[in-house]
Write an enzyme that holds these catalytic residues in place. Structure first.
Site, PDB file in Angstrom:
ATOM      1  N   SER A  77       0.831  -1.203   0.000  1.00 11.28           N
ATOM      2  CA  SER A  77       0.000   0.000   0.000  1.00 11.28           C
ATOM      3  C   SER A  77       0.869   1.258   0.000  1.00 11.28           C
ATOM      4  O   SER A  77       1.711   1.421  -0.883  1.00 11.28           O
ATOM      5  CB  SER A  77      -0.951  -0.052   1.204  1.00 11.28           C
TER       6      SER A  77
ATOM      7  N   ASP B 117      -5.775  -4.195  -2.124  1.00  8.89           N
ATOM      8  CA  ASP B 117      -4.710  -3.821  -1.200  1.00  8.89           C
ATOM      9  C   ASP B 117      -4.109  -5.054  -0.512  1.00  8.89           C
ATOM     10  O   ASP B 117      -4.823  -5.857   0.092  1.00  8.89           O
ATOM     11  CB  ASP B 117      -5.276  -2.863  -0.144  1.00  8.89           C
TER      12      ASP B 117
END
Length: 618
Positions: A360, A474
């Site tokens: 991320s 993610d």
């Protein structure tokens, strides 16, 4: 040859450590030599077991059967290490496959011989049990397999590649880590001649030659074999002696083969790990590494080395022999800005990061660093993209997600363009989660902006990335600190930087139900009481990360250096706190490094190379 004639220091063998001289002598007297060629299996999973083996020369690979038929390497064993201890105690079937990576000489202790020794010296049994318990504890803690390498073989990737100068530079870099011998055919012939021997057609069946080569390993921490394009037998011998085989090419002078080599054509004797080094005049050429990797099967790592850039060679050397430092950067929205401060502190402390991985927000910072940007340059880029250009939230009709994600995509393309991960000077990877298959997706090749785009796609907030019909989101959904992935990339020390919040999104303790939307929109009572109402974005993000945060509370025990900067009160989208977050992380990391200096592993190498003599012995 027996234990006494092997030249192996008995007290350094874990199974035999702490035994007195008489007990060591008795054990040594009953051990038998075993010679095994590279690529040959010593034993397989399920085989009956009644023998312990100790490596005198060479290297063994230990693997277990994984899912879908894929084998997983759990350890590599070098000089002085042992395998098969459980068989001596229980006689149970083998729990793993063990095969020789290269030509190896072992000492075998059968169960019958072991029992005779134990009758006289019960301490041998106690020490063996202690060794097994230690290994079990390490396995339960997720401790990494050690990778103490001693021999490298450098070969041209294609005919005509001049490797001599690179070998000299690599040998100098290895010498900084430990005593190193750069062994060419000419040097070997001269040393053998001085000892009354001659190097004719080098052959792995020449026992005198192999014994001499093994003797060099005893005198040095590392032996660097330089193959000779004009002498195929010498080159083959070098490869059979190698823990690692390094293929070298120049991006500005040579072209890779026109097609991918088959497994048979491309196999290296002994099954040693194969790595690619691409030399260039002015840094990585765009797309060059991708082309070379496509031409060879079985390449497990790659390195860029620019002419005159000794730092590139030193990084390559550390990664090749398992003495590098890998940095793992976790995600956390605006908290990821803390990574810039940590990088600044690491640089000031003289810590050289050799590989970097991120999830991320950590992937965004990590890719910039792997591309060669300094912490101040990264901070300027982040300030421009996250603050000065305005909001990145392009809200849309929430059919798939709350935002379209186009502004984020535009930002990533501005930052990384059409560059691929393989083009980065330093090794880099980022992580996403395959929503379709519920698996981890490691991005270590392909377009940087696409890989990071998948890694930052928080489910519900941004749209998933699409790849071959699958949906990627993610990576922090599965793990926010991919330590095990970094272990595969960097066989050295791992530094993990955790920017997730241990506790987040608290509300008034008197609430039994969440206030109505009308009251939340007004929000005046909560402001007066200093409460911060969590937004839907923050709730979705925290919910996505909950499993990985809970599952990684022991990460500090699984890495060599763990950092968790104090970032209390920093929200997911508090991008304007850049300066405060970066500064706080810098000061925190600097103090942590002062209290516990991060040494790049030379202590282990010094212990491994103790008592070696840096000279070529005839």
């Amino acid at each position: 040859m027996n234990m006494q004639a092997s030249g192996l220091a008995l007290e350094r063998v874990g199974v035999l450590a702490d035994l007195d001289a008489y007990a060591l002598h008795e054990v040594a007297a009953v051990m038998q030599p075993v010679t095994i060629a590279g690529g040959v299996m010593l034993f397989d999973e399920g085989d009956c077991g009644d023998t312990l083996y100790i490596v005198v020369h060479g290297r063994l690979r230990v693997s277990v059967a994984g899912s879908r038929g894929v084998r997983r390497v759990v350890a590599e064993l070098g000089r002085g290490e042992s395998v098969g201890e459980m068989a001596l105690l229980t006689g149970e079937r083998r729990s793993a496959r063990v095969e020789a990576i290269r030509d190896s000489v072992l000492l075998a202790l059968s169960r019958a011989a072991f029992e005779r020794v134990v009758e006289q010296y019960p301490r041998v049994m106690t020490q063996l049990a202690r060794q097994l318990v230690t290994r079990l504890k390490s396995s339960l803690r997720g401790a990494p397999a050690r990778h103490f390498l001693s021999t490298l073989c450098v070969v041209p990737a294609v005919p005509g590649v001049r490797i001599g100068q690179f070998c000299e530079r690599l040998a100098r870099a290895l010498s900084v880590i430990g005593p190193t011998l750069h062994l060419t055919r000419q040097a070997a012939a001269a040393a053998l001649s001085a000892g009354g021997l001659e190097l004719h057609a080098a052959s792995p069946d020449d026992t005198r030659l192999v014994a001499w080569l093994n003797g060099q390993e005893e005198g040095y921490a590392y032996v660097l074999y330089e193959s000779d394009e004009q002498d195929a037998s010498w080159s083959q011998l070098c490869e059979r002696q190698a823990d690692r085989v390094v293929l070298v090419a120049r991006s500005d002078e040579h072209r890779p083969p026109p097609r991918r080599a088959s497994a048979d054509e491309d196999a290296i004797a002994g099954g040693a790990r194969r790595e690619m080094v691409l030399l260039s005049a002015g840094g990585p050429a765009r797309g060059a590494m991708e082309t070379w990797l496509a031409a060879f099967s079985g390449i497990q790592a790659w390195h860029h080395v620019a002419d005159g850039a000794q730092a590139d060679v030193e990084r390559c050397a550390r990664l090749l022999v398992g003495q590098g430092i890998g940095l793992v950067l976790g995600g956390g929205g605006a908290r990821a800005f803390a990574h810039i401060g940590v990088l600044r502190a690491l640089g000031q402390a003289g810590v050289r990061v050799d590989a970097i991985g991120g999830v991320s927000g950590g992937a965004i910072i990590g890719a910039l660093f792997a591309a060669g940007a300094s912490p101040p340059e990264i901070k300027r880029t982040v300030r421009e993209e996250f603050i000065q250009r305005g909001s990145l939230l392009d809200f849309t009709v929430p059919v798939v997600s709350l935002i379209r994600g186009q502004r984020f995509a535009n930002m990533l393309t501005r930052m990384y363009g059409t560059r691929s991960i393989e083009d980065l000077p330093a090794r880099f990877f980022c992580l996403s989660a395959n929503l379709s298959r519920a698996t981890m997706r490691v991005h270590d090749r392909g377009l940087i902006w696409r890989a990071i785009g998948a890694s930052i796609s928080i489910p519900g907030i941004g749209p998933p990335a699409c790849e071959n019909g699958d949906l990627l989101i993610d990576g922090s959904v599965l793990t926010n600190l991919p330590v095990e992935v970094m272990r595969e990339v960097c066989h050295g020390k791992v530094v993990a930087v955790d920017v997730s919040a241990e506790k987040d999104l608290s509300v008034d303790q008197t609430w039994s139900d969440f206030p109505s939307p009308a009251r939340l929109l007004a929000a005046r009572p909560w402001r007066r009481r200093g409460l911060r109402i969590p937004t839907i974005l923050e709730i979705l993000f925290r919910g996505a990360m909950l499993g990985s945060i809970a599952g990684e509370r022991d990460v500090a025990e699984r890495v060599e250096f763990y950092l968790r900067p104090p970032l209390r009160g920093i929200g997911l989208l508090d991008f304007k706190t850049l300066d405060r977050v970066e500064s706080a992380a810098y000061e925190y990391a600097l103090k942590a490094l002062e209290q516990k200096p991060l040494d790049p592993g030379r202590a282990a190498v010094a212990a491994q190379a103790e008592d070696v003599a840096p000279h070529l012995t005839p």
